[in-house]
Enzyme design. Sequence first.
Site, short mmCIF file in Angstrom:
data_model
loop_
_atom_site.label_atom_id
_atom_site.label_comp_id
_atom_site.label_asym_id
_atom_site.label_seq_id
_atom_site.Cartn_x
_atom_site.Cartn_y
_atom_site.Cartn_z
N HIS A 259 -7.58 9.43 -2.16
CA HIS A 259 -7.01 9.34 -0.81
C HIS A 259 -7.94 9.94 0.27
CE1 HIS A 259 -2.85 9.11 1.32
NE2 HIS A 259 -3.81 8.81 2.16
N ASP B 215 0.85 -1.20 0.00
CA ASP B 215 0.00 0.00 0.00
C ASP B 215 0.88 1.25 0.00
OD1 ASP B 215 -2.88 1.16 0.65
OD2 ASP B 215 -1.44 2.24 1.90
N TYR C 128 2.78 9.86 0.10
CA TYR C 128 3.84 9.29 0.94
C TYR C 128 5.23 9.57 0.37
CZ TYR C 128 -0.08 6.47 2.75
OH TYR C 128 -1.28 6.03 3.26
N LYS D 53 -2.71 5.98 -4.20
CA LYS D 53 -3.82 6.91 -3.90
C LYS D 53 -3.53 8.29 -4.46
CE LYS D 53 -3.86 4.60 0.59
NZ LYS D 53 -2.44 4.48 0.98
#
Length: 272
Positions: A106, A43, A48, A73
């Site tokens: 997201h 994931d 990120y 996402k």
Amino acid sequence: MKYVELNSGDQMPLLGLGTWQLRGEKCTKSVKEALDIGYNHIDTADGYDNHQAVGRGIKKANIDRKELFITSKIKPENLHYDDIKADAERFLDELEIEYLDLLLIHWPNKKIPLKESLKALKEIKEEGLAKNIGVSNFTVNHLRDAMEIYPDLVAVNQVEFHPTLYQKELLNFCQENGIVLTAYSPLARGEIFENEVINKLAEKYNRSASKLALKWLIDKNIVAIPKASSSEHLKANFDLFGWELPAEAREKMDQLNQDNRIIDPSWAEFNY
Ligand SMILES: NC(=O)c1ccc[n+]([C@@H]2O[C@H](COP(=O)([O-])OP(=O)(O)OC[C@H]3O[C@@H](n4cnc5c(N)ncnc54)[C@H](OP(=O)(O)O)[C@@H]3O)[C@@H](O)[C@H]2O)c1
């Protein structure tokens, strides 16, 4: 590994590796190590800032792409049609893969029409750039809105979920409507280890608090994506198969809800 079926018929692994706050070489090493251990589900997210590092870890593990399940996402500020289309291509370049197994919104963003975002995502699915489309941090009302636009597009809703944030109503709604729920922060970002009830169960049944909490999720057909960076944690969290969660442990963990939401940023729309 155990799987849950998505509305496309694809199989989604019930355990995955979360990668929030994993970056650079450390991220690459953890991803590769996880895949070597037997994880087949990663994931990540644009937010990120680790797509390239995740991609390098995947490459190093040298596993047949068909055996892997990779989720990313789209940031809530990038939900306009053209931005989504451009992002999907960019994510694949950064991850060095040909398709995503799952592409999520997201966070919902009421400033951008959902219809516009879902149209772009539907096309991305039709083009084969993402096999499945989903959302994250959506409430029942957000999901209803999405289902009104395209009844079967949303395959997954990824939300914070652990014994002290047991979102039963949301879970029931998802499962009644063929949407798989994925639990993020499944260890409550470490708070699970401070829970007295879970610690007592861990001692009684000789399984760590984290294993009990993760097993509690996957037994409910909820996908769990714990983040772990050390070898010790990666291995421990993978040890979820081949043993049963005692009924007493399940029943006691079912009673631990405190609406304990840990991730609640200013842009969240949890009251919608
Ligand atoms: N969609 C969203 O908005 C959203 C929001 C939050 C998170 N997520 C996703 O969900 C993933 C997981 O959530 P999270 O990172 O917030 O929290 P989490 O998985 O609940 O907890 C991670 C923490 O637990 C530790 N840990 C892991 N396994 C352990 C074990 N067996 N024993 C002791 N400690 C252990 C990790 O330490 P080490 O790193 O030292 O191993 C890390 O500090 C994220 O990485 C991300 O992929 C999504």
